[in-house]
Every structure is written in structure tokens, then in C-alpha cells.
Write an enzyme that holds these catalytic residues in place. Structure first.
Site, PDB file in Angstrom:
ATOM      1  N   LYS A 106       0.582  -1.031   0.401  1.00 27.80           N
ATOM      2  CA  LYS A 106       0.286  -0.464  -0.131  1.00 27.80           C
ATOM      3  C   LYS A 106       1.331   1.758  -0.039  1.00 27.80           C
ATOM      4  CE  LYS A 106      -2.529   1.882   3.726  1.00 27.80           C
ATOM      5  NZ  LYS A 106      -1.361   3.427   3.635  1.00 27.80           N
ATOM      6  N   ASN A 107       2.060   1.466   1.086  1.00 25.62           N
ATOM      7  CA  ASN A 107       2.439   2.382   1.455  1.00 25.62           C
ATOM      8  C   ASN A 107       3.430   2.546   0.079  1.00 25.62           C
ATOM      9  OD1 ASN A 107       1.139   2.892   2.853  1.00 25.62           O
ATOM     10  ND2 ASN A 107       2.207   2.617   5.051  1.00 25.62           N
TER      11      ASN A 107
ATOM     12  N   CYS B 200      -5.977   7.654   9.208  1.00 24.13           N
ATOM     13  CA  CYS B 200      -5.576   6.917  10.884  1.00 24.13           C
ATOM     14  C   CYS B 200      -6.187   8.232  11.810  1.00 24.13           C
ATOM     15  CB  CYS B 200      -5.045   5.733  10.852  1.00 24.13           C
ATOM     16  SG  CYS B 200      -4.994   4.791  10.020  1.00 24.13           S
TER      17      CYS B 200
ATOM     18  N   ARG C 119      -0.441  14.862  13.184  1.00 18.84           N
ATOM     19  CA  ARG C 119       0.077  14.448  11.293  1.00 18.84           C
ATOM     20  C   ARG C 119      -0.225  15.695  10.678  1.00 18.84           C
ATOM     21  NH1 ARG C 119      -2.288   8.453   9.822  1.00 18.84           N
ATOM     22  NH2 ARG C 119      -0.271   8.716   8.674  1.00 18.84           N
TER      23      ARG C 119
ATOM     24  N   ASP D 102       3.787   0.540  12.295  1.00 18.80           N
ATOM     25  CA  ASP D 102       1.965  -0.349  11.758  1.00 18.80           C
ATOM     26  C   ASP D 102       2.405  -1.397  12.081  1.00 18.80           C
ATOM     27  OD1 ASP D 102       2.755   1.893   7.869  1.00 18.80           O
ATOM     28  OD2 ASP D 102       2.493   2.047  10.089  1.00 18.80           O
TER      29      ASP D 102
ATOM     30  N   ARG E 111      -8.963  -0.616   3.713  1.00 23.14           N
ATOM     31  CA  ARG E 111      -7.610   0.664   3.491  1.00 23.14           C
ATOM     32  C   ARG E 111      -6.114  -0.002   2.995  1.00 23.14           C
ATOM     33  NH1 ARG E 111      -6.759   4.506   6.447  1.00 23.14           N
ATOM     34  NH2 ARG E 111      -5.599   5.660   5.226  1.00 23.14           N
TER      35      ARG E 111
END
Ligand code: EPZ
Length: 415
Positions: A22-23, A116, A121, A305, A396
Site C-alpha cells: 500500500k505505502n 488514521c 499528523r 505499523d 484501506r
């Protein structure tokens, strides 16, 4: 919102292929805007955040299509530099569109990113880095307006590590006029994969994998076919699933070179593994030990994570463990839900103290992506049935966690 039901107490013993990262995929999709042509991403994960990013690119005028797990992006004609507000504010990764929109258009409009709820952030490091290259910003009605007559190379010095800000700086620099040196870069694999993609598409980036990148600006990127790497966090999730069930399991094509910190912690609690010809063989029959002390850190440290997912494993260990979360200020969201399952966890600021014991199935709610995955893993180790609500948070980042765990021998179902 959807649910996942998990029948606990079944030792895993199957095999699963690891999905695309994903990242890594999300910033590479943003980078495709810098190519006035066609970018082909093989092994792209079919997850909610990728579909959202795809819709944002379409809204800018890009054409996209899927051929199984290959995503094709044609950014020859773009009609807008304003990203869709509703989509953009639902995910953190939309912020890396800043660098590519400035590189493509010299301007961009983005909503303030969501994602999230694991901490404040902020985006100060992103904006400071792009200002160094000549960008100017103003905020209006919850949106960020960016413009740069011309992005010019410069020296960016990050005071602290940030994956997304490093990616934005790279995206702003890759087509800037002149050379950029970026110091204090994040060394996460997802930064390195973005740089490899950009170089394959014509970029001139040196120092990949180090904390200092030198980027010589080019006039634009060219067409390329790129293989999205396997997702190290999804792979780590399934190592934890094997551990909590005291089972076994085989992971196909995991990025084992990016999983050293996780595998070291897995061995420390008694897990055994061997890696051969692209297969990671897990043996968790003895993975019931505690860990003493573990803290998350920037790569190659233990990934934040996987913090909540490994914490779930430790709730079923023998003895006491402590985990310190160093990256995000509010990343213990799964703890109250794990406590509903009987977990004995005490929080003291950024440190969770876990007294190992047993878990019982319960109805619990996911509040964010990785905390939700932690609840599913906890359900595998619990007695009886667990139901995790708000499955959409997990989707997600995981193509189909239920499908993958069942391939490993678990008994889960979505409803
Ligand atoms: C990326 O988020 C990942 N997301 C996160 O994964 C991951 O947890 C994180 O990197 C750390 O590895 C994506 O790649 C889409 P950061 P990012 O900037 O880039 C502070 C998942 O579950 N900071 O490295 O947002 C920040 O508050 C997600 O897949 C500033 O202070 O992370 C945090 O405390 C969750 N100012 C720390 O730096 C800034 O301008 C690290 O954040 C930017 C960040």
C-alpha cells in the site's frame, strides 16, 4: 459498516502470497502525474486507498484501467490541478500529490489530508521542504493552495524523519530545474521504492536507501512498467497471525529483507523461520515467550505499523512485555478493544505494559487500519468467536485479510 468473524484457537498451517505494498503504491501513483504518458504498475494492491487515489487521479484528468492486478495510468492530458476534496481528506497519502502537482503544473489544490487517527499528523515538514524548492502555500476553506512559478533545486535539511515529507520533497525535486540535495531523509523502503520507480522512469536520483539523496532535475518522466513490491506490513501481520495461533505457515514472496526487525522480535518470543527460494517458512509452536522491552523506530527499527499487531500477540504470551511507541503520539487505539477480550494491558504515555495470559472472543470495533488488523489477529488467538466491526478501516490497507488468513488455515468470514 462491515464485520469480520474469527473462530479462535486454530493453529495456522497454510500458505499465502503477499499483496502489493500500500505505502509503496500510493506515492508511485502520485508520481505517475509527472509522466505525460502511460505508467503501468504491476502487482498493485486492490485496496480502498488505492481506489481512492485512482479516483483522485481520474478527477485531475488522468485515464486509468485495471488488468487483473495491473493498474495502467495515462496522464497525457490533465484538465485540473485540484484534487477531489471528499476523497483527499479521507486519506493521508493524498498529501504527496503536492510534490507531483507542483512538478507537473506549477500549482495544486489539495484538502488537508485525513487518514488514521493515530496522532496530530502535521504537514509542516512537507511544506518547508517544498518551500525550499520555490513553492508558496496559502490555506482557504480547509484546502491548501500551492504554487511555484518554477521549482528550482536546493538543499533540504529535514530536522526529523518523515516518510511522506521525504516523498514529497523527492517528487518536487525530480523535475525541478537544477540539482537538489535532501539530508535527513526517511530511509523507509517505501521511499526507496519511489526513488527506484522514478529512476526507472527517467529520474536522476542517487543515494537511494541512505539519509542523503541527490536529485538532478529532468524535464519529465517517461513511460515505464514497474512492479510494485510486496507489502512488508501485510507480511508481518501474517507472521503475527502464525505466532498467536502457535501454528506454522508459509509466506510466498515476502520482502524478507525489509522485515528484519519484525523477524528478530518473532524469534525473541520463540518463533522459528527459514527463508528459501522466495518462501518464508514459519514455525510458531514455541512462540509463546514474552519480550521484555520493544520500541518502534524509523527504518530499519521495528515498524510502528506493526506495533499494535505485535502487541496483540504479546497479550497471549507467557510473562510481561513492554512496548514503546516512538513515532505516533496516539497509536494504542486497539488497547481498549483488546481489553474487552481479556487482555491485561496498562498504558503509561507512550509505553504499553502487557501481562500475557489468554483472550476470549468478543464483539470489538476497529478504529483505524492497523489497530483493526490487530483485533483480527487477537481473534485468531482467542477462545471462541470474535467479531470485528468497521471492517472498512482494515480494507484501506489489506486486499482481503479474511481471504489471506483463511489461505493460512484460519476460519474467518466477512459479513
Ligand atoms: C507513512 O505515514 C505511512 N503512511 C504510515 O503508514 C507509517 O506509519 C508512517 O509513514 C511511518 O512509517 C503512508 O505511507 C501512506 P511520517 P506518514 O511523516 O508519511 C511527524 C499505515 O498504517 N510529522 O513518517 O504520514 C508525524 O506526526 C500508515 O499504513 C511531522 O511532525 O508518516 C509522525 O509523528 C499509518 N510533520 C512522524 O513525523 C510532518 O510534516 C512520522 O510521520 C510530517 C510528519
Amino acid at each position: 459498516m462491515g464485520r469480520i468473524r474469527i473462530t479462535g484457537g486454530i493453529p495456522l498451517d497454510g500458505e499465502v502470497r503477499i499483496q502489493g505494498s500500500k505505502n509503496a503504491a500510493l506515492p508511485i501513483m502520485a508520481a505517475a502525474l509527472l509522466n505525460r504518458g502511460t505508467t503501468v504498475l504491476k502487482g498493485c494492491p486492490r485496496i480502498a486507498d488505492v481506489f481512492r487515489m485512482e479516483k483522485i487521479l481520474q478527477g485531475l484528468g488522468a485515464k486509468t484501467c485495471w488488468q487483473e492486478d495491473t493498474l495502467v495510468i495515462c496522464a497525457r492530458e490533465l484538465q485540473s490541478c485540484a484534487a477531489d476534496k471528499d476523497l483527499g481528506e479521507k486519506m493521508r497519502s493524498s498529501i504527496v500529490l503536492l510534490g507531483s502537482l507542483l512538478g507537473r503544473w506549477g500549482e495544486g489544490v489539495l484538502p488537508f489530508p485525513g487518514g488514521c487517527v493515530i496522532g496530530a499528523r502535521p504537514i509542516d515538514l512537507h511544506l518547508d521542504a517544498l518551500r525550499t524548492l520555490g513553492a508558496e502555500f496559502r490555506e482557504e476553506e480547509g484546502c491548501l493552495y500551492a504554487r511555484a512559478r518554477e521549482l528550482r533545486g536546493g538543499e533540504i535539511i529535514f530536522p526529523r524523519s518523515s516518510v511522506g515529507a521525504t516523498q514529497n520533497a523527492v517528487l518536487g525535486a525530480v523535475c525541478a530545474r537544477g540539482t537538489t540535495v535532501i539530508r535527513g531523509c526517511s530511509r523507509e523502503p517505501e521511499v526507496s521504492w519511489l526513488c527506484r520507480f522514478l529512476n526507472q522512469a527517467g529520474g536522476q536520483i542517487r543515494g537511494i536507501g541512505t539519509s542523503c539523496l541527490e536529485i538532478r532535475g529532468v524535464s519529465g518522466l517517461c513511460d515505464t512498467v514497474f512492479h510494485v513490491p510486496a507489502d512488508r506490513i501485510a507480511a508481518g501481520t501474517y507472521v503475527c497471525a502464525s505466532a498467536i495461533t502457535r501454528g506454522k505457515g508459509i509466506l510466498l514472496d515476502p520482502p524478507v529483507g525489509e522485515m528484519r526487525a519484525l523477524l528478530k522480535a518473532y524469534e525473541k518470543i520463540g518463533g522459528q523461520y527459514r527463508y528459501k527460494s522466495g518462501k518464508l517458512f514459519l514455525c510458531s509452536q514455541r512462540a509463546s515467550g514474552s519480550l521484555g522491552w520493544l520500541e518502534t523506530g524509523i527504518y530499519p527499527g521495528f515498524p510502528t505499523d506493526l506495533q499494535s499487531i505485535f502487541l496483540a500477540v504479546l497479550t497471549c504470551a507467557r510473562g510481561e512485555s513492554r512496548i514503546k511507541e516512538n513515532i505516533f503520539e496516539d497509536r494504542f487505539k486497539a488497547v481498549p478493544e483488546l481489553q474487552k477480550m481479556g487482555a491485561r494491558i496498562a498504558l503509561d504515555g507512550r509505553v504499553a505494559r502487557i501481562r500475557g495470559g489468554s483472550l476470549r472472543g468478543a464483539l470489538v470495533s476497529a478504529r483505524e487500519l492497523r489497530g483493526g488488523a490487530a483485533l483480527v489477529v487477537a481473534g485468531l488467538g482467542a477462545e471462541g468467536e470474535t467479531c470485528v466491526e468497521n471492517r472498512e478501516f482494515i480494507e484501506r490497507g489489506y486486499e482481503d485479510i479474511s481471504r489471506d488468513l483463511n489461505a493460512l488455515g484460519a476460519r474467518t468470514q466477512k459479513d
